[in-house]
Design a protein around this motif. Sequence first.
Motif, PDB file in Angstrom:
ATOM      1  N   ALA A   4     103.768  38.258  76.252  1.00 21.94           N
ATOM      2  CA  ALA A   4     102.848  37.305  75.647  1.00 21.94           C
ATOM      3  C   ALA A   4     102.894  37.371  74.123  1.00 21.94           C
ATOM      4  CB  ALA A   4     101.427  37.588  76.124  1.00 21.94           C
ATOM      5  N   THR A   5     102.430  36.304  73.509  1.00 23.65           N
ATOM      6  CA  THR A   5     102.322  36.276  72.048  1.00 23.65           C
ATOM      7  C   THR A   5     101.481  37.449  71.560  1.00 23.65           C
ATOM      8  OG1 THR A   5     102.427  33.866  72.122  1.00 23.65           O
ATOM      9  CG2 THR A   5     101.623  34.849  70.083  1.00 23.65           C
ATOM     10  N   HIS A   6     101.924  38.055  70.489  1.00 26.21           N
ATOM     11  CA  HIS A   6     101.240  39.205  69.884  1.00 26.21           C
ATOM     12  C   HIS A   6     101.313  40.453  70.775  1.00 26.21           C
ATOM     13  CE1 HIS A   6      99.812  36.280  67.072  1.00 26.21           C
ATOM     14  NE2 HIS A   6      98.957  35.726  67.907  1.00 26.21           N
ATOM     15  N   SER A   7     102.283  40.501  71.686  1.00 26.18           N
ATOM     16  CA  SER A   7     102.376  41.671  72.556  1.00 26.18           C
ATOM     17  C   SER A   7     102.649  42.944  71.757  1.00 26.18           C
ATOM     18  CB  SER A   7     103.459  41.471  73.622  1.00 26.18           C
ATOM     19  OG  SER A   7     104.731  41.301  73.023  1.00 26.18           O
ATOM     20  N   GLU A   8     103.428  42.839  70.682  1.00 28.88           N
ATOM     21  CA  GLU A   8     103.706  44.030  69.878  1.00 28.88           C
ATOM     22  C   GLU A   8     102.419  44.610  69.311  1.00 28.88           C
ATOM     23  OE1 GLU A   8     106.691  43.517  66.941  1.00 28.88           O
ATOM     24  OE2 GLU A   8     108.272  43.010  68.381  1.00 28.88           O
ATOM     25  N   GLU A   9     101.507  43.742  68.884  1.00 31.78           N
ATOM     26  CA  GLU A   9     100.227  44.227  68.383  1.00 31.78           C
ATOM     27  C   GLU A   9      99.411  44.852  69.502  1.00 31.78           C
ATOM     28  OE1 GLU A   9      97.167  45.231  65.895  1.00 31.78           O
ATOM     29  OE2 GLU A   9      99.193  44.575  65.389  1.00 31.78           O
ATOM     30  N   ARG A  10      99.486  44.288  70.703  1.00 36.46           N
ATOM     31  CA  ARG A  10      98.762  44.836  71.847  1.00 36.46           C
ATOM     32  C   ARG A  10      99.295  46.213  72.228  1.00 36.46           C
ATOM     33  NH1 ARG A  10      95.940  40.938  75.071  1.00 36.46           N
ATOM     34  NH2 ARG A  10      96.048  38.857  74.153  1.00 36.46           N
ATOM     35  N   PHE A  11     100.588  46.442  72.000  1.00 38.74           N
ATOM     36  CA  PHE A  11     101.203  47.727  72.328  1.00 38.74           C
ATOM     37  C   PHE A  11     101.153  48.722  71.167  1.00 38.74           C
ATOM     38  CE2 PHE A  11     102.931  45.486  75.933  1.00 38.74           C
ATOM     39  CZ  PHE A  11     103.164  46.465  76.871  1.00 38.74           C
TER      40      PHE A  11
END
Length: 225
Positions: free
Chosen positions: A43-50
């Motif tokens: 999903a969009t912004h997955s890197e921030e979520r991880f």
Amino acid sequence: MADLSNWTLKSRPERIVLQGRYVRLEPLDLAKHGDDLFEASQATHSEERFRYLFEEAASDRAAFDAWVEKSARSEDPLFFAVVDQTTGKAVGRQGLMRIDPVNGVAEIGNIYWGPALSRTPGATEAMYLFAKYVFDLGYRRYEWKCNNNNEPSKRAAERFGFTFEGIFRQHMIQKGENRDTAWYSMLDSEWPALKAAYDAWLDPQNFDAASKQKRKLGEMQHKAV
């Protein structure tokens, strides 16, 4: 001071399905949940979520499947997929970890709630189902820990009814950086009032036609106390 002279060893959490109204928690399984969870991880912004998880955002399907397969076999953390009751799709995952049956302590961690789950009644219910399971097993303490820089996680802990206990300075090295860890907990003595607040908040009558909450969980917690 509580008399614990008759305290006994508690059972470990098991790989069972925890049913809710909006979501259910199923033991993590690659064949059942792999496709959905990989999709959620893209999903969009997955890197921030991880950012504050110990693993990186999934970019390679084979590596992702290997992680899911390994995690599904783990006893601690004990991983569950969060499955939407309406669609039947896995929309996130979470684990019970640092499980201590001797002292009756368990922690929720390794949380990844995809965009279809985050900030929905299902996310709150996913937390509720874990807390209820732990306290139904007779545990005394349920924990939430996060990187002290993770402001959204700290706000979530407070919303969910955890009590802030302090900062463990230089607690870990995470992805090449220092991690000061914020510690939160809820206790068995607090759970009845918190459970009542969760039950009231999760009631369908607390949401309008657009699924927007009428009353906040924190308001109900204060009323329950």
